[in-house]
Motif scaffolding. Structure first.
Motif, PDB file in Angstrom:
ATOM      1  N   LEU A 217       1.601  40.569  42.887  1.00 35.45           N
ATOM      2  CA  LEU A 217       2.279  39.281  42.960  1.00 35.45           C
ATOM      3  C   LEU A 217       1.292  38.176  43.305  1.00 35.45           C
ATOM      4  CD1 LEU A 217       5.258  40.766  44.931  1.00 35.45           C
ATOM      5  CD2 LEU A 217       5.347  39.953  42.559  1.00 35.45           C
ATOM      6  N   LEU A 218       1.236  37.198  42.451  1.00 39.93           N
ATOM      7  CA  LEU A 218       0.364  36.056  42.711  1.00 39.93           C
ATOM      8  C   LEU A 218       1.137  35.038  43.537  1.00 39.93           C
ATOM      9  CD1 LEU A 218      -2.298  34.540  42.203  1.00 39.93           C
ATOM     10  CD2 LEU A 218      -1.215  33.550  40.183  1.00 39.93           C
ATOM     11  N   GLY A 243       4.155  39.155  38.633  1.00 37.20           N
ATOM     12  CA  GLY A 243       5.041  38.044  38.937  1.00 37.20           C
ATOM     13  C   GLY A 243       4.360  37.012  39.809  1.00 37.20           C
ATOM     14  N   VAL A 244       5.048  35.903  39.961  1.00 42.37           N
ATOM     15  CA  VAL A 244       4.515  34.796  40.749  1.00 42.37           C
ATOM     16  C   VAL A 244       5.496  34.504  41.881  1.00 42.37           C
ATOM     17  CG1 VAL A 244       3.864  32.357  40.663  1.00 42.37           C
ATOM     18  CG2 VAL A 244       3.503  33.809  38.654  1.00 42.37           C
ATOM     19  N   ILE A 245       4.966  34.343  43.069  1.00 41.02           N
ATOM     20  CA  ILE A 245       5.820  33.917  44.177  1.00 41.02           C
ATOM     21  C   ILE A 245       5.388  32.512  44.563  1.00 41.02           C
ATOM     22  CG2 ILE A 245       6.390  34.250  46.613  1.00 41.02           C
ATOM     23  CD1 ILE A 245       6.323  37.184  46.232  1.00 41.02           C
ATOM     24  N   ALA A 258       3.477  24.779  39.903  1.00 41.25           N
ATOM     25  CA  ALA A 258       3.974  26.141  40.012  1.00 41.25           C
ATOM     26  C   ALA A 258       4.778  26.529  38.778  1.00 41.25           C
ATOM     27  CB  ALA A 258       4.827  26.280  41.265  1.00 41.25           C
ATOM     28  N   LEU A 259       5.522  25.555  38.297  1.00 44.83           N
ATOM     29  CA  LEU A 259       6.311  25.781  37.092  1.00 44.83           C
ATOM     30  C   LEU A 259       5.402  26.078  35.902  1.00 44.83           C
ATOM     31  CD1 LEU A 259       9.255  23.345  36.644  1.00 44.83           C
ATOM     32  CD2 LEU A 259       8.490  24.789  34.818  1.00 44.83           C
ATOM     33  N   SER A 260       4.268  25.384  35.866  1.00 40.19           N
ATOM     34  CA  SER A 260       3.318  25.587  34.777  1.00 40.19           C
ATOM     35  C   SER A 260       2.702  26.972  34.841  1.00 40.19           C
ATOM     36  CB  SER A 260       2.197  24.551  34.856  1.00 40.19           C
ATOM     37  OG  SER A 260       2.718  23.264  35.024  1.00 40.19           O
ATOM     38  N   VAL A 261       2.512  27.463  36.047  1.00 36.33           N
ATOM     39  CA  VAL A 261       1.930  28.787  36.233  1.00 36.33           C
ATOM     40  C   VAL A 261       2.791  29.829  35.538  1.00 36.33           C
ATOM     41  CG1 VAL A 261       1.576  30.592  37.965  1.00 36.33           C
ATOM     42  CG2 VAL A 261       0.720  28.293  38.369  1.00 36.33           C
ATOM     43  N   ARG A 262       4.057  29.678  35.687  1.00 38.93           N
ATOM     44  CA  ARG A 262       5.007  30.575  35.025  1.00 38.93           C
ATOM     45  C   ARG A 262       4.822  30.491  33.501  1.00 38.93           C
ATOM     46  NH1 ARG A 262       7.258  32.819  31.962  1.00 38.93           N
ATOM     47  NH2 ARG A 262       9.353  32.661  31.174  1.00 38.93           N
ATOM     48  N   ALA A 263       4.664  29.273  33.011  1.00 41.09           N
ATOM     49  CA  ALA A 263       4.549  29.076  31.569  1.00 41.09           C
ATOM     50  C   ALA A 263       3.241  29.626  31.009  1.00 41.09           C
ATOM     51  CB  ALA A 263       4.700  27.601  31.224  1.00 41.09           C
ATOM     52  N   VAL A 264       2.129  29.440  31.725  1.00 44.58           N
ATOM     53  CA  VAL A 264       0.845  29.881  31.151  1.00 44.58           C
ATOM     54  C   VAL A 264       0.609  31.382  31.317  1.00 44.58           C
ATOM     55  CG1 VAL A 264      -0.352  27.678  31.325  1.00 44.58           C
ATOM     56  CG2 VAL A 264      -0.536  29.308  33.202  1.00 44.58           C
ATOM     57  N   LYS A 270       9.071  35.301  41.055  1.00 44.21           N
ATOM     58  CA  LYS A 270       9.804  36.193  41.935  1.00 44.21           C
ATOM     59  C   LYS A 270       9.724  35.630  43.334  1.00 44.21           C
ATOM     60  CE  LYS A 270       8.962  40.209  39.126  1.00 44.21           C
ATOM     61  NZ  LYS A 270       9.147  41.658  39.069  1.00 44.21           N
ATOM     62  N   PHE A 271      10.839  35.309  43.877  1.00 43.56           N
ATOM     63  CA  PHE A 271      10.815  34.832  45.256  1.00 43.56           C
ATOM     64  C   PHE A 271      10.964  36.037  46.167  1.00 43.56           C
ATOM     65  CE2 PHE A 271      10.462  30.420  44.546  1.00 43.56           C
ATOM     66  CZ  PHE A 271      11.097  30.168  43.336  1.00 43.56           C
ATOM     67  N   ALA A 272      11.348  35.774  47.397  1.00 42.83           N
ATOM     68  CA  ALA A 272      11.425  36.882  48.341  1.00 42.83           C
ATOM     69  C   ALA A 272      12.677  37.736  48.147  1.00 42.83           C
ATOM     70  CB  ALA A 272      11.349  36.362  49.764  1.00 42.83           C
TER      71      ALA A 272
END
Ligand SMILES: Nc1nc2c(ncn2[C@@H]2O[C@H](COP(=O)(O)OP(=O)(O)O)[C@@H](O)[C@H]2O)c(=O)[nH]1
Ligand SMILES: [Mg+2]
Length: 275
Positions: A217-218, A243-245, A258-264, A270-272
């Motif tokens: 998880l990043l 996934g990204v937290i 952060a939203l861009s991280v998901r896109a790229v 993934k939250f907690a």
């Protein structure tokens, strides 16, 4: 709160379109410009915005928005659907591995919130009647181990640590320890590192090889600006993250990075919330 500015601006753009029986190509163009500005101002990555606008434009033309009964609503619906897609649909849940322990490895830049998130995750798991174990694999920052120990004590979760020995070795021993003592989830807290620091990045890769985490998880700080995109790319290229937290969404971050991280990365946020 993050994204507040974004939704306010989008509402503004949408307002111009609603209540109008007929709208022109120009109305749509103007709205699109407002949406584009809102995303850029929210710190969403430029190329991500470009792709987004292209997608919405194509759909608006394809679905002949202008000639529908309620073109404004139709356009807003498309923007909303594409925004949801951009955010990765709903937030994905963390998964369990078939054998015990399920291993989650947290990685990311220094100060992103890994250690704090490790505690939050552990607490969340406790509430689900799991028996988590925290492993201290940040050996580079003074007091990193004791920070995790404090976090562990606060949530009532044991912490495995082996001082400053090779963190890959510590991770491996933590797996054995978890197995032996019936701790069914292992959360590995790693050292923050710059994505350009090859030696430290290599250590993460070795750790992955050694323990085969169920989820890498990043952890990304919502306050990070555009560099978050480069960071995420590097981590994903090296580790193929799961996934990204996003942390610090309670702050005044604009959230777009952060939203861009998901896109790229194409990896879910993934939250907690552990499934
Ligand atoms: N406001 C806020 N601060 C946070 C959050 N998560 C972490 N922090 C703070 O950010 C700093 C770095 O957190 P830490 O967990 O040590 O980051 P690490 O270096 O990635 O392990 C600390 O001062 C934390 O209290 C969060 O969700 N919201
Ligand atoms: Mg830490």
């Amino acid at each position: 709160m993050a994204f507040e500015g974004l939704s306010e601006k989008l509402q503004g753009a949408f307002k111009k379109l609603t209540g109008k029986g007929k709208i022109s190509e120009q109305n749509i163009k103007d709205a699109m410009r407002d949406v584009r500005m809102a995303l850029l101002e929210a710190d969403v990555n430029y190329t991500v915005v470009k792709d987004f606008i292209k997608q919405v434009t194509e759909r608006s033309i394809g679905e002949k928005v202008i000639s529908t009964l309620n073109p404004g609503q139709q356009f807003i619906k498309i923007v909303n659907e594409e925004l949801t897609k951009l955010m990765g649909g709903s937030v994905a849940k963390l998964t369990w591995s078939p054998s015990v322990p399920t291993i989650y490895m947290l990685c990311g830049l220094q100060g992103a919130g890994k250690t704090t998130m490790a505690g939050k995750l552990a607490l969340n798991l406790l509430k689900q009647n799991k028996k988590p174990l925290l492993a201290a694999c940040d050996i580079y920052r003074p007091a990193a181990i004791s920070q995790l120990q404090i976090v562990g004590r606060q949530v009532g979760v044991p912490v495995f640590e082996k001082g400053t020995q090779d963190p890959v070795k510590t991770a491996k021993e933590a797996v054995e320890y978890a197995r032996y003592y019936g701790q069914d989830v292992l959360i590995i807290d790693t050292a923050g590192r710059l994505h350009v620091d090859e030696e430290l990045m290599e250590e993460l890769r070795r750790m992955k090889e050694a323990v085969h985490p169920q989820e890498i998880l990043l952890v990304v700080d919502a306050m990070t600006g555009q560099d978050a995109v480069n960071v995420a790319k590097s981590f994903n290229d090296l580790l193929n993250i799961d996934g990204v937290i996003v942390t610090k969404l309670d702050g005044d971050a604009r959230g777009g990075a952060a939203l861009s991280v998901r896109a790229v990365t194409g990896k879910p946020i993934k939250f907690a919330g552990v499934g």
